[in-house]
Design a protein around this motif. Structure first.
Motif, PDB file in Angstrom:
ATOM      1  N   LEU A  46       3.967   1.627   7.486  1.00 19.92           N
ATOM      2  CA  LEU A  46       3.460   1.221   8.786  1.00 19.92           C
ATOM      3  C   LEU A  46       3.638   2.390   9.743  1.00 19.92           C
ATOM      4  N   HIS A  47       2.545   2.759  10.432  1.00 21.10           N
ATOM      5  CA  HIS A  47       2.565   3.948  11.287  1.00 21.10           C
ATOM      6  C   HIS A  47       2.091   3.639  12.694  1.00 21.10           C
ATOM      7  N   ASN A  48       2.593   4.432  13.630  1.00 21.38           N
ATOM      8  CA  ASN A  48       1.975   4.486  14.955  1.00 21.38           C
ATOM      9  C   ASN A  48       1.176   5.792  15.005  1.00 21.38           C
ATOM     10  N   GLU A  49       0.562   6.081  16.125  1.00 16.69           N
ATOM     11  CA  GLU A  49      -0.286   7.272  16.202  1.00 16.69           C
ATOM     12  C   GLU A  49       0.499   8.560  15.953  1.00 16.69           C
ATOM     13  N   TYR A  82      -0.882  -0.084  15.525  1.00 24.10           N
ATOM     14  CA  TYR A  82      -0.380   0.485  14.279  1.00 24.10           C
ATOM     15  C   TYR A  82      -1.518   0.730  13.299  1.00 24.10           C
ATOM     16  N   ALA A  83      -1.188   1.424  12.222  1.00 25.49           N
ATOM     17  CA  ALA A  83      -2.066   1.575  11.066  1.00 25.49           C
ATOM     18  C   ALA A  83      -1.184   1.517   9.822  1.00 25.49           C
ATOM     19  N   ILE A  84      -1.745   1.069   8.722  1.00 25.16           N
ATOM     20  CA  ILE A  84      -1.003   0.987   7.464  1.00 25.16           C
ATOM     21  C   ILE A  84      -1.679   1.874   6.439  1.00 25.16           C
ATOM     22  N   MET A  85      -0.862   2.624   5.711  1.00 29.59           N
ATOM     23  CA  MET A  85      -1.345   3.442   4.600  1.00 29.59           C
ATOM     24  C   MET A  85      -0.746   2.889   3.312  1.00 29.59           C
ATOM     25  N   ALA A  86      -1.556   2.844   2.254  1.00 36.28           N
ATOM     26  CA  ALA A  86      -1.108   2.346   0.950  1.00 36.28           C
ATOM     27  C   ALA A  86      -1.417   3.388  -0.114  1.00 36.28           C
ATOM     28  N   LEU A  87      -0.514   3.543  -1.070  1.00 32.30           N
ATOM     29  CA  LEU A  87      -0.672   4.505  -2.157  1.00 32.30           C
ATOM     30  C   LEU A  87      -0.274   3.859  -3.463  1.00 32.30           C
ATOM     31  N   HIS A  88      -1.110   3.997  -4.480  1.00 40.37           N
ATOM     32  CA  HIS A  88      -0.758   3.576  -5.837  1.00 40.37           C
ATOM     33  C   HIS A  88      -0.051   4.757  -6.497  1.00 40.37           C
ATOM     34  N   ASP A  89       1.260   4.727  -6.477  1.00 42.44           N
ATOM     35  CA  ASP A  89       2.084   5.795  -7.040  1.00 42.44           C
ATOM     36  C   ASP A  89       2.266   5.543  -8.533  1.00 42.44           C
ATOM     37  N   GLU A  90       1.257   5.904  -9.307  1.00 43.69           N
ATOM     38  CA  GLU A  90       1.231   5.588 -10.743  1.00 43.69           C
ATOM     39  C   GLU A  90       2.388   6.211 -11.510  1.00 43.69           C
ATOM     40  N   ASN A  91       2.793   7.420 -11.153  1.00 43.75           N
ATOM     41  CA  ASN A  91       3.869   8.097 -11.887  1.00 43.75           C
ATOM     42  C   ASN A  91       5.228   7.963 -11.203  1.00 43.75           C
ATOM     43  N   GLU A  92       5.289   7.191 -10.130  1.00 41.27           N
ATOM     44  CA  GLU A  92       6.533   6.884  -9.408  1.00 41.27           C
ATOM     45  C   GLU A  92       7.323   8.121  -8.965  1.00 41.27           C
ATOM     46  N   TYR A 108      -5.609   5.323  -2.977  1.00 38.16           N
ATOM     47  CA  TYR A 108      -4.972   5.064  -1.700  1.00 38.16           C
ATOM     48  C   TYR A 108      -5.921   4.263  -0.817  1.00 38.16           C
ATOM     49  N   GLY A 109      -5.386   3.688   0.231  1.00 36.00           N
ATOM     50  CA  GLY A 109      -6.198   2.948   1.180  1.00 36.00           C
ATOM     51  C   GLY A 109      -5.481   2.855   2.510  1.00 36.00           C
ATOM     52  N   VAL A 110      -6.202   2.431   3.529  1.00 34.04           N
ATOM     53  CA  VAL A 110      -5.630   2.266   4.861  1.00 34.04           C
ATOM     54  C   VAL A 110      -6.111   0.951   5.464  1.00 34.04           C
ATOM     55  N   SER A 111      -5.424   0.510   6.503  1.00 37.81           N
ATOM     56  CA  SER A 111      -5.823  -0.703   7.202  1.00 37.81           C
ATOM     57  C   SER A 111      -7.262  -0.578   7.691  1.00 37.81           C
ATOM     58  N   ASN A 112      -7.904  -1.720   7.849  1.00 39.12           N
ATOM     59  CA  ASN A 112      -9.327  -1.817   8.210  1.00 39.12           C
ATOM     60  C   ASN A 112     -10.230  -1.269   7.105  1.00 39.12           C
ATOM     61  N   ASN A 113      -9.639  -0.878   5.977  1.00 41.74           N
ATOM     62  CA  ASN A 113     -10.395  -0.284   4.872  1.00 41.74           C
ATOM     63  C   ASN A 113     -11.294   0.836   5.377  1.00 41.74           C
ATOM     64  N   ALA A 114     -10.736   1.623   6.271  1.00 40.24           N
ATOM     65  CA  ALA A 114     -11.460   2.705   6.937  1.00 40.24           C
ATOM     66  C   ALA A 114     -11.459   3.957   6.064  1.00 40.24           C
ATOM     67  N   MET A 115     -12.297   3.948   5.061  1.00 39.80           N
ATOM     68  CA  MET A 115     -12.370   5.096   4.150  1.00 39.80           C
ATOM     69  C   MET A 115     -13.644   5.882   4.444  1.00 39.80           C
ATOM     70  N   SER A 116     -13.527   7.183   4.410  1.00 37.27           N
ATOM     71  CA  SER A 116     -14.676   8.054   4.629  1.00 37.27           C
ATOM     72  C   SER A 116     -14.484   9.285   3.768  1.00 37.27           C
ATOM     73  N   PHE A 117     -15.430  10.176   3.827  1.00 38.26           N
ATOM     74  CA  PHE A 117     -15.255  11.443   3.134  1.00 38.26           C
ATOM     75  C   PHE A 117     -14.283  12.265   3.956  1.00 38.26           C
ATOM     76  N   GLY A 118     -13.175  12.611   3.365  1.00 38.32           N
ATOM     77  CA  GLY A 118     -12.131  13.311   4.095  1.00 38.32           C
ATOM     78  C   GLY A 118     -10.953  12.395   4.341  1.00 38.32           C
ATOM     79  N   PRO A 119      -9.924  12.915   4.962  1.00 41.56           N
ATOM     80  CA  PRO A 119      -8.712  12.126   5.200  1.00 41.56           C
ATOM     81  C   PRO A 119      -8.968  10.968   6.156  1.00 41.56           C
ATOM     82  N   PRO A 120      -8.208   9.888   6.014  1.00 41.47           N
ATOM     83  CA  PRO A 120      -8.352   8.769   6.944  1.00 41.47           C
ATOM     84  C   PRO A 120      -7.913   9.160   8.346  1.00 41.47           C
ATOM     85  N   THR A 121      -8.468   8.473   9.338  1.00 39.21           N
ATOM     86  CA  THR A 121      -8.106   8.749  10.729  1.00 39.21           C
ATOM     87  C   THR A 121      -7.435   7.525  11.343  1.00 39.21           C
ATOM     88  N   TYR A 122      -6.516   7.779  12.229  1.00 40.62           N
ATOM     89  CA  TYR A 122      -5.804   6.710  12.917  1.00 40.62           C
ATOM     90  C   TYR A 122      -6.777   5.855  13.734  1.00 40.62           C
TER      91      TYR A 122
END
Length: 140
Positions: A46-49, A82-92, A108-122
């Motif tokens: 869970l993140h703030n800006e 806030y924003a949430i970031m999620a990561l599937h850490d397959e190799n732990e 990986y994914g983020v809240s609002n499913n805000a995926m685009s080409f490039g890194p996610p934005t807050y």
């Protein structure tokens, strides 16, 4: 006897203060249902800006994957944005792994499913916590 009374008083004060802390904030429950396998864990933060894409979040939660799904809850979240970031850490290894080209190897994914080409934005991933508990789905 005085020591025993002091210990009991301390235990009760800690217990009551912890109980009060839990009631101050709201909870955010996150459900992820499209995990490609049960290897590793899902790490959520869970993140703030200020902390978004810059390191450890305000709260972090890690969960084992069962049948390609997880359900986790962030507790005692104060009102705010806030924003949430999620990561599937397959190799732990507790971090995102990248290919030589710089593309992520793990989902990986983020809240609002805000995926685009490039890194996610807050600005696209942010949401508000106010008077109600929240529940959201994140897709990886």
């Amino acid at each position: 006897m005085k020591a025993l009374t002091l210990i009991i008083a301390l235990v009760l004060s800690v217990t009551f203060s912890n109980a009060q802390e839990t009631k101050n904030g709201k909870s955010i429950t996150v459900i992820i249902e499209n995990i490609k396998n049960n290897n590793g864990t899902i790490m959520l933060s869970l993140h703030n800006e200020t902390t978004f894409m810059k390191g450890r979040g305000i709260q972090t939660v890690e969960s084992k994957i069962v049948d390609g799904k997880v359900k986790v809850t962030f507790n005692n979240v104060e009102a705010g944005t806030y924003a949430i970031m999620a990561l599937h850490d397959e190799n732990e290894n507790k971090r995102m792994d990248f290919q030589d080209t710089g593309m992520p190897k793990e989902s990986y994914g983020v809240s609002n499913n805000a995926m685009s080409f490039g890194p996610p934005t807050y600005s696209k991933a942010k949401f508000k916590v106010s008077t109600e508990d929240l529940e959201m789905d994140i897709m990886l």
